[in-house]
Design an enzyme around this catalytic site. Sequence first.
Site, PDB file in Angstrom:
ATOM      1  CE1 TYR A   1     -75.315  22.584  35.143  1.00 15.87           C
ATOM      2  CE2 TYR A   1     -74.286  21.344  33.362  1.00 15.87           C
ATOM      3  CZ  TYR A   1     -75.281  21.487  34.319  1.00 15.87           C
ATOM      4  OH  TYR A   1     -76.259  20.525  34.437  1.00 15.87           O
TER       5      TYR A   1
ATOM      6  CD  GLU B   1     -78.263  21.731  28.022  1.00 18.61           C
ATOM      7  OE1 GLU B   1     -79.374  21.256  28.321  1.00 18.61           O
ATOM      8  OE2 GLU B   1     -77.376  21.961  28.849  1.00 18.61           O
TER       9      GLU B   1
ATOM     10  CD  GLN C   1     -78.132  29.168  -5.760  1.00 18.11           C
ATOM     11  OE1 GLN C   1     -77.588  28.234  -6.347  1.00 18.11           O
ATOM     12  NE2 GLN C   1     -77.479  29.952  -4.931  1.00 18.11           N
TER      13      GLN C   1
ATOM     14  N   GLY D   1     -67.807  29.685  -4.651  1.00 16.05           N
ATOM     15  CA  GLY D   1     -66.450  29.861  -4.129  1.00 16.05           C
ATOM     16  C   GLY D   1     -66.364  30.905  -3.035  1.00 16.05           C
TER      17      GLY D   1
ATOM     18  CD  GLN E   1     -73.885  17.239  32.981  1.00 15.31           C
ATOM     19  OE1 GLN E   1     -74.753  17.919  33.527  1.00 15.31           O
ATOM     20  NE2 GLN E   1     -74.122  16.593  31.864  1.00 15.31           N
ATOM     21  CB  THR E   2     -68.785  16.901  29.694  1.00 13.25           C
ATOM     22  OG1 THR E   2     -68.239  18.208  29.528  1.00 13.25           O
ATOM     23  CG2 THR E   2     -70.187  16.887  29.166  1.00 13.25           C
TER      24      THR E   2
ATOM     25  N   GLY F   1     -67.405  25.557  29.290  1.00 13.84           N
ATOM     26  CA  GLY F   1     -67.051  26.890  28.808  1.00 13.84           C
ATOM     27  C   GLY F   1     -66.832  27.833  29.974  1.00 13.84           C
TER      28      GLY F   1
END
Lengths: 664, 664
Positions: free
Chosen positions: B135, B424, B330, B401, B137-138, B177
């Site tokens: 697809y 999108e 937490q 960590g 587009q951009t 993609g």
Amino acid sequence: MEALDYHAEERRKAEFDVDEMKIVWAGSRKAYEISDRVARLVASDPVFRKDSRTMLSRKELFKDTLKKAAHAWKRIIELRLSEEEATKLRFFVDQPVFTDLHFGMFIPAIKGSGSEEQKAKWLPMAYKMQIIGCYAQTELGHGSNVQGLETTATFDPQTDEFVIHSPTLTSRKWWPGGLGKVSTHAVVYARLIADGQDHGVHGFIVQLRSLDDHLPLPGITVGDIGMKFGSGAYNSMDNGVLKFDHVRIPRDQMLMGVSQITREGKYMESDVPRQLVYGTMVYVRQTIVASASSALSRAVCIATRYSAVRRQFGSQNGGPETQVIDYKTQQNRLFPLLASAYAFRFVGDWLKWLYTDVTQRLQANDFSTLPEVHACTAGLKSITTSATADAIEECRKLCGGHGYLSSSGLPELFAVYVPACTYEGDNVVLLLQVGRFLVKTVSQLGSGKKPVGTIAYMGRAEHLSQCRCEVQRAEDWLKTHVIVEAFEARAARMAVACAKNLNKFPNQEDGFAELSADLAEAAVAHCQLIVVSKFIEKLQQDIPGKGVKRQLEILCNVYALSLLHKHLGDFVATGCITPEQGALANEQLRQLYSQVRPNAITLVDAFNYTDHYLGSVLGRYDGNVYPKLYEEAWKDPLNETVVPDGYHKYIRPILKQHIRVARL
Amino acid sequence: MEALDYHAEERRKAEFNLEEMKIVWAGSRRNYELSDRMARIVASDPVFRKDNRTMLTRKDLFKDTLRKAAHAWKRIIDLHLSEEESNMLRSYVDQPAFTDLHWGMFIPAIKGQGTNEQQEKWLPMAYKMQIIGCYAQTELGHGSNVQGLETTATFDPQTDEFDIHSPTLTSSKWWPGGLGKVSTHAVVYARLITSGQDHGVHGFIVQLRSLDDHLPLPGITVGDIGMKFGSGAYNSMDNGLLRFDHVRIPRNQMLMRVSQVTKEGKFVQSDVPRQLVYGTMVYVRQTIVSDASCALARAVCIATRYSAVRRQFGSQNGGPETQVIDYKTQQSRLFPLLASAYAFRFVGEWLKWLYTDVTQRLQANDFSTLPESHACTAGLKSMTTSVTADAIEECRKLCGGHGYLSNSGLPELFAVYIPTCTYEGDNVVLLLQVARFLMKTVSQLGLGKKPVGTTAYIGRAEHLMQCCCEVEKAEDWLKPSVILEAFEARAVRMSVTCAKSLAKFSNPEDGFAELSADLLEAALAHCQLIVVSKFLEKLQKDIPGKEVKRQLEILCNVYALHLLHKHLGDFVATGCITPKQGALANEQLRLLFAQVRPNAIALVDAFNYTDHYLGSILGCYDGNVYQKLYQDAWKDPLNDTVVPDGYLEYIRPILKQHIRTARL
């Protein structure tokens, strides 16, 4: 031919003297000149190139890092660089490596905790790098709670030795940088056991590898802990794992500056005050705050420059679209970060002064300011690193899709920066220490004990608990005393409220545990006040250069008012300001953004970063973003062939409908 | 022998029926069974292993991805999987690949915008993967503003062809993609030019590569755009760049369902309503929201389990330290995210219903709810993906960590998730669209136009502008009516305030630009209300299983009250609640955390994730974290040899003081 500069028009718009601002940012003309010279030295040396770093495999990256470290050391020797210059050079090389720990932790640990004899023996070797050391404290199961470490150092009076041992899986040293593959020595933190008694955690110099063939010595298992966040980033570092199987070291390798073991195995405290270790802590935290402003300014520089290049929507009659930096939504996210970079820079400068002050006091055996200094540096480390980590990611988002490319520099900057929130004190744990200190200060208010330094305002708690903000018009929010009082009142009221709630608990510790989230918020309020007030203090100094001070005033107001808006709940709920005053602050903030806008590019130019250090196609000085992105793409290994490796095996059978019989 | 389970004690503590909760999470018993079966198929297949993914070079990773995609396709065919099952299988393979775009964008684009003839011609080939599509587009210079695309498709009536061309550098297709290395075809978006007239952006099917040898066709330059955020993550995808040099395609490859070009070059709109495209948009956004809940749940599952394994501080008389999940700091960070995962799950389910509803209405030519559906789905996409991205990073920090290690799974999860905030519809751009809709709704209140659906509450603006929150005790905050009214009042008041401020501007567009930051906040308040109210609606349904509903009620309250605390400024400044009521909400929230605590592990078990899908040592089901971390470390390539590659060249010369003469 004139050099291309897509930002030329932006740079012409600036209303202040950028060269003077560069000096303000660097701290002094001397600091500026050193930094500028060393940055160019690194940028012009092909060995220090880093543009392909994220594409290297772990092994290649590590080897590249060793090469850079060796080359940096060679240049430092050849050019006879001073310690300050050498540190700067390593900083601009900008690739985490074992030397960071050797110079930044191993040597300081010996300097800070070793006896005079020990320093005389070990430091010369370390300075010459005849030995390479690291700092082996954290263990697989133990981080924040240093007193919970499990590695043991048991004194054997028969042989006058310590036996260093890892008794459990969770006691294995884990994380120390430079440990995995390079260090020949380590300062190892272990529980000192003498006479069957546990004397708590102490440091020991332990040789790990042979100086002949670099193989681990008997009883020592050492390796790398594996891949970390991101590509490039901290994967250049051999963070290591280390297991001891009854390794023996002579007694004089325990660091004995503060406490000692005699030949007979008697444990003795020396007469050196334990508080001396706080001096080092203040120093390290000051460095971390300064690094926060560096990292933040780097991200902001990239996002600001790219926001002036990128255009989207708003084209009129086929003309160019609007620069995204002109959108208020962009300004509203970006400019507070720009202001924060300056704010953190100045609070970092102030911390340098504080370190000098503390050092002098310690030498005069004056420990009175230590609790306040400890709380203040802990809190500033916590809020500046948290804000910076979030800000780097925000800057990445501000760059839209292209910020997701490695070549934007932001993914690696984020990955390499985020550990700062964890090391040298987890940020939440540190905030809780500040919270404890605040509540203690409040509880002693009646006892005539006068709060000092950054907590002095608490002495005026009574006034601050009832004062009213005088703001009536938006521009009233530009008055520094109005801002300071609002931040002081908020911080004081939140601390007092916590103290009151704590009193309702029969057991203080239970209360502390239960209310810890509120205490952390009060601590944040206190720390933000410190940053705001140090920025304002900076502005009371003489600052030369056309328009320079004016720009800093605007940024200071942006910093304060953006915080006020973000934490509006605190300010309004504690009654420090009314909702209307909050709305006026927001109105003023919008006007300030318009004042920042024409100066934005130049304000990030003032950081004086080379394109090499910045490491970002989007943040290039000349703004030539799109052609460079396009060029950069072709360098990816995937583009070596037009038809990708794997086509015949995995793509063609699909297209040709042979997948059922294909061997994959 | 019983399997080891370090979490056994935690699991015994749970107060609800886990199996029933799994079904609630999955949406239905059928979904649960399907999803469970697919997850196990993938987890048990060695080809789908992903534990060394972050260590692969770009080329190796890409080839591994091609292999997995081919193998997945083979399994889908071998097992005769349905479309739903295939989608699930691909999602559990959990590695971005070209097939995502082929199935998720290329095929839907043809289905949505192609004529029946075009669908008949292209879809069968696509379903069989005789062609692979993406697809496009951009472009390099154009993302959010689709109308600003520069690629041209000029009709040539002489040959009955379109000439597809990239006139500028910034018009190069960039990001799609699957484009870089795999796709043979693309739906390309380009400006349609006929008889010299620009008819805006339309879609065209263009063949990119030869089906014989996979080489790009004449006039086509195609390649990969290079490395992206992180190791592993989206680097498995060949996001591509594409340039056209006057490439000709037949006229019937323009997607002509909505508008057409005749043989003579005349541009005509068909009688198919343009609004139909919104159906697809609602569908896609619904998928994104449901993916957000999956990604968030995954991060929360890892952080929750590890928080129960990790202990730090609080050892009494040498006993074990306190589990970090028992700390309120937490809990106050983790449990709201756990609640958000459930909240997003339920709003995602509701969106599925909305999609069905919209589809039925569109078929009946009823477009009345479209603006509201559009705003609602835009807002929910924006809010849930932004929250999820931040939450993944927060979960990483909650793991201390060790969360920074690649094998915690969190760095890669973050890296792979964050593009969702951009694709999108950029999240900020989307929120501004919501804000526009809210302003319009408010301005039409006087005109007797009744707001519908998720904006229906705005119809009660008069009441909501002056209602007073009735909370007097902390437990009053448990009443759904109280929560709902507070969120409705806040949302309405923020919208009305914005509308009033807007009215002061002579030019509404200037006002909109100037106030955009405030408008975003109003939009966010509206979207949060939707999620809260859909969670409450879910609870009004019958939910079987011991204590299942009770747990969800607790989570719903946690979700709402943590938002209230986070946005206290909004609630208090608009006068919806008093500061005192805000403090009571916070008190209630703490009590709720205590109720979540014993159920926390079981609440994440309910997501039913396999260890394979979770991909995290810290989050492994049996909690055997430290052993696995230690074993995994040795698999890093750096540990292939004890003495690292590069020792002789770069370390030894330093130690032996030969660096000045060394050749580096």
